[in-house]
Design a protein around this motif. Structure first.
Motif, PDB file in Angstrom:
ATOM      1  N   TYR A  10       0.866  -1.182   0.000  1.00 52.91           N
ATOM      2  CA  TYR A  10       0.000   0.000   0.000  1.00 52.91           C
ATOM      3  C   TYR A  10       0.905   1.236   0.000  1.00 52.91           C
ATOM      4  CZ  TYR A  10      -3.427  -3.486   1.361  1.00 52.91           C
ATOM      5  OH  TYR A  10      -4.223  -4.603   1.406  1.00 52.91           O
ATOM      6  N   PRO A  11       1.078   1.887  -1.154  1.00 52.14           N
ATOM      7  CA  PRO A  11       2.082   2.948  -1.276  1.00 52.14           C
ATOM      8  C   PRO A  11       1.926   4.089  -0.283  1.00 52.14           C
ATOM      9  CG  PRO A  11       1.280   2.280  -3.450  1.00 52.14           C
ATOM     10  CD  PRO A  11       0.421   1.587  -2.444  1.00 52.14           C
ATOM     11  N   TRP A  12       0.700   4.575  -0.088  1.00 53.91           N
ATOM     12  CA  TRP A  12       0.561   5.768   0.750  1.00 53.91           C
ATOM     13  C   TRP A  12       0.727   5.500   2.236  1.00 53.91           C
ATOM     14  CZ3 TRP A  12       2.142   9.777  -1.205  1.00 53.91           C
ATOM     15  CH2 TRP A  12       1.976  10.025  -2.564  1.00 53.91           C
ATOM     16  N   PRO A  13       0.182   4.435   2.800  1.00 52.48           N
ATOM     17  CA  PRO A  13       0.540   4.126   4.190  1.00 52.48           C
ATOM     18  C   PRO A  13       2.049   3.939   4.369  1.00 52.48           C
ATOM     19  CG  PRO A  13      -1.380   2.876   3.529  1.00 52.48           C
ATOM     20  CD  PRO A  13      -0.875   3.539   2.294  1.00 52.48           C
ATOM     21  N   TYR A  14       2.684   3.347   3.380  1.00 50.36           N
ATOM     22  CA  TYR A  14       4.139   3.137   3.423  1.00 50.36           C
ATOM     23  C   TYR A  14       4.865   4.481   3.507  1.00 50.36           C
ATOM     24  CZ  TYR A  14       8.768   1.653   1.685  1.00 50.36           C
ATOM     25  OH  TYR A  14      10.109   1.422   1.524  1.00 50.36           O
ATOM     26  N   LEU A  15       4.486   5.442   2.648  1.00 48.51           N
ATOM     27  CA  LEU A  15       5.174   6.724   2.624  1.00 48.51           C
ATOM     28  C   LEU A  15       4.862   7.567   3.856  1.00 48.51           C
ATOM     29  CD1 LEU A  15       4.779   7.559  -1.171  1.00 48.51           C
ATOM     30  CD2 LEU A  15       6.928   7.115   0.043  1.00 48.51           C
ATOM     31  N   PHE A  16       3.612   7.547   4.318  1.00 57.02           N
ATOM     32  CA  PHE A  16       3.293   8.357   5.484  1.00 57.02           C
ATOM     33  C   PHE A  16       3.807   7.721   6.774  1.00 57.02           C
ATOM     34  CE2 PHE A  16       0.832  10.756   2.512  1.00 57.02           C
ATOM     35  CZ  PHE A  16       0.898  12.045   3.028  1.00 57.02           C
ATOM     36  N   ASN A  17       4.104   6.418   6.761  1.00 58.52           N
ATOM     37  CA  ASN A  17       4.836   5.840   7.875  1.00 58.52           C
ATOM     38  C   ASN A  17       6.227   6.459   7.975  1.00 58.52           C
ATOM     39  OD1 ASN A  17       5.375   3.698   9.977  1.00 58.52           O
ATOM     40  ND2 ASN A  17       6.943   3.169   8.470  1.00 58.52           N
ATOM     41  N   ARG A  18       6.797   6.785   6.833  1.00 51.56           N
ATOM     42  CA  ARG A  18       8.099   7.469   6.820  1.00 51.56           C
ATOM     43  C   ARG A  18       7.989   8.838   7.508  1.00 51.56           C
ATOM     44  NH1 ARG A  18      12.640   8.731   7.779  1.00 51.56           N
ATOM     45  NH2 ARG A  18      14.125   9.570   6.255  1.00 51.56           N
ATOM     46  N   LEU A  19       6.855   9.508   7.345  1.00 54.13           N
ATOM     47  CA  LEU A  19       6.658  10.785   8.026  1.00 54.13           C
ATOM     48  C   LEU A  19       6.609  10.602   9.543  1.00 54.13           C
ATOM     49  CD1 LEU A  19       6.190  13.835   7.871  1.00 54.13           C
ATOM     50  CD2 LEU A  19       3.754  13.373   7.496  1.00 54.13           C
ATOM     51  N   ILE A  20       6.016   9.512   9.995  1.00 53.03           N
ATOM     52  CA  ILE A  20       6.050   9.198  11.432  1.00 53.03           C
ATOM     53  C   ILE A  20       7.490   9.052  11.889  1.00 53.03           C
ATOM     54  CG2 ILE A  20       5.403   7.533  13.217  1.00 53.03           C
ATOM     55  CD1 ILE A  20       2.950   6.814  11.561  1.00 53.03           C
ATOM     56  N   ASP A  21       8.288   8.339  11.092  1.00 55.32           N
ATOM     57  CA  ASP A  21       9.703   8.156  11.441  1.00 55.32           C
ATOM     58  C   ASP A  21      10.430   9.493  11.560  1.00 55.32           C
ATOM     59  OD1 ASP A  21       9.366   5.405  11.396  1.00 55.32           O
ATOM     60  OD2 ASP A  21      10.164   5.162   9.361  1.00 55.32           O
ATOM     61  N   VAL A  22      10.147  10.398  10.626  1.00 50.81           N
ATOM     62  CA  VAL A  22      10.816  11.704  10.641  1.00 50.81           C
ATOM     63  C   VAL A  22      10.444  12.485  11.899  1.00 50.81           C
ATOM     64  CG1 VAL A  22      10.979  13.943   9.485  1.00 50.81           C
ATOM     65  CG2 VAL A  22      11.037  11.838   8.137  1.00 50.81           C
ATOM     66  N   TYR A  23       9.163  12.517  12.240  1.00 53.43           N
ATOM     67  CA  TYR A  23       8.756  13.193  13.469  1.00 53.43           C
ATOM     68  C   TYR A  23       9.405  12.547  14.690  1.00 53.43           C
ATOM     69  CZ  TYR A  23       5.482  16.850  12.167  1.00 53.43           C
ATOM     70  OH  TYR A  23       4.942  18.033  11.714  1.00 53.43           O
ATOM     71  N   ASP A  24       9.501  11.232  14.675  1.00 52.06           N
ATOM     72  CA  ASP A  24      10.116  10.525  15.798  1.00 52.06           C
ATOM     73  C   ASP A  24      11.595  10.878  15.915  1.00 52.06           C
ATOM     74  OD1 ASP A  24      10.069   8.912  17.999  1.00 52.06           O
ATOM     75  OD2 ASP A  24      10.072   7.015  16.897  1.00 52.06           O
ATOM     76  N   GLU A  25      12.280  10.916  14.778  1.00 54.69           N
ATOM     77  CA  GLU A  25      13.710  11.231  14.777  1.00 54.69           C
ATOM     78  C   GLU A  25      13.983  12.651  15.239  1.00 54.69           C
ATOM     79  OE1 GLU A  25      14.590  10.503  10.706  1.00 54.69           O
ATOM     80  OE2 GLU A  25      14.339   8.318  10.873  1.00 54.69           O
TER      81      GLU A  25
END
Length: 408
Positions: free
Chosen positions: A146-161
């Motif tokens: 699922y491309p969009w959940p995959y990409l917005f999970n990356r946004l979670i990672d960025v906020y976490d970092e």
């Protein structure tokens, strides 16, 4: 600059599965436009121009040339100039910008702005792949189911970092939007039922879609349409007189912002390294919107209708709007600021998570809900005392960002 008035409109019931009833994209468009004509008390012969927001008509419906479909709705529309606009999930807002620009240029006095999407006529995985063309095909999310959940999970990672993030705050965003949707008679999820485990990290009741994105964090796959009418001051004066409405009570587009960023999410993330905001271009669009509206900032806004394709998207919107400091959206969530009765209610309609997300219609639906809140016609999800509403509509991984302030 000439004023652009919002005369109201109509949205379809976002819970409806049109293909299951043997209907197609034209039927959605026709229902939305005819409903808007009736709601706004406008005759088809008065419409000067039409702008249509749609993302994947060719992929999902095997249908292009949507302007011709508009002209097929009513004999009076034959010959009316119509254009279709595409900017992924921001397609509807781009259509609004185009219509407003033509009114400001004095080309036309009354514009029909309509958005439509048919998504539930194919299996879910195919719909996800169709929607995936808004990312850079062949260059990102290639391994994702699922491309969009995959990409917005990356946004979670960025906020976490950069700041740290806790799932409970993302879950609270989803919970608020689902609760708001129960007040909205057009919401796709208004009759959905949840339990104590629906908004926690529970793999049975709130399963993982991609990474830390879970089921309740996702906006819906939705069939639907939304239509509004935009008018010049000349038309609005006659309209107000005809309907016994003070002209100053008709909402106007006070301000707008529009930015386009590089396609790849990773490029956007790299651009924002060592900057205050994860997406500086989104913040700039919001600041320019407030400047054009003559407002000092979010404190001058009573309601926000924002893009929440995922809970992390709204989490991003909270700090980019200035409701909290960058990276501190959790404070606004914990304080109850974004709740229906909070300091600055966000998505009283239910948003994309609760109300639904027929992609090409979403930006138009947001402005329609702004109109309803300002004119006191939102019914069971009416927020009291609304004068100004801000909207934020994004396409792709914030590749296209469009925002409006609607107010009186």
């Amino acid at each position: 600059m000439s004023k652009v008035y919002v005369l109201g409109g109509y949205q379809t019931d976002f819970s409806k599965n049109w293909a299951r009833e043997g209907k197609d994209i034209f039927d959605i468009l026709k229902c939305s436009v005819e409903g808007a004509l009736q709601a706004a008390k406008i005759e088809p012969s008065e419409v000067d121009v039409c702008h249509i927001g749609n993302f994947i008509g060719e992929l999902g419906s095997k249908q292009g040339q949507l302007g011709g479909l508009f002209a097929s709705i009513h004999p009076a529309f034959s010959g009316v100039p119509a254009s279709r606009h595409e900017a992924a999930c921001a397609s509807g807002s781009i259509a609004i910008l185009a219509a407003a620009a033509e009114i400001e240029a004095d080309r036309y006095h009354l514009a029909c702005v309509t958005g439509v999407e048919l998504l539930r006529n194919v299996p879910g995985e195919q719909a996800a792949n169709n929607l995936g063309v808004a990312c850079w095909t062949g260059r990102e999310a290639q391994d994702a189911t699922y491309p969009w959940p995959y990409l917005f999970n990356r946004l979670i990672d960025v906020y976490d970092e950069r700041y740290g993030i806790r799932y409970e705050h993302l879950a609270e965003i989803a919970k608020i939007n689902f609760e708001n949707s129960k007040l909205n008679p057009n919401a796709q999820t208004r009759n959905w039922q949840f339990n104590d485990y629906s908004f926690v990290e529970n793999d049975e009741h709130n399963h993982v879609i991609e990474g830390r994105v879970r089921r309740q964090d996702c906006g819906q796959v939705t069939d639907g349409g939304a239509t509004i009418f935009l008018a010049s001051e000349k038309y609005a004066k006659n309209y107000a007189k005809r309907h016994g409405i003070p002209l100053e009570n008709i909402p106007v587009i006070k301000g707008w912002g529009h930015k386009t960023a590089p396609m790849l999410l990773e490029e956007k993330i790299k651009e924002s390294e060592h900057q205050r905001y994860v997406f500086p271009h989104v913040r700039q669009a919001i600041e320019e919107m407030f400047d054009r509206a003559g407002l000092s900032g979010v404190s001058d806004v009573d309601v926000i209708e924002t893009h929440d394709c995922f809970s992390i998207t709204e989490y991003m919107a909270i700090d980019h709007f200035g409701i909290s400091a960058p990276g501190e959206s959790w404070r606004a969530i914990e304080a109850g600021d974004i709740a229906f009765n909070g300091r600055i209610p966000v998505n009283p309609s239910g948003g994309l998570i609760g109300l639904g997300h027929p992609v090409g219609a979403t930006g138009i639906r947001m402005v329609l809900d702004a109109y309803k809140q300002i004119t006191g016609t939102a019914g069971s999800y009416q927020v009291e005392g609304v004068k100004n509403v801000a909207t934020l509509n994004i396409g792709g991984s914030t590749t296209t960002t469009v925002c409006f302030v609607i107010g009186v």
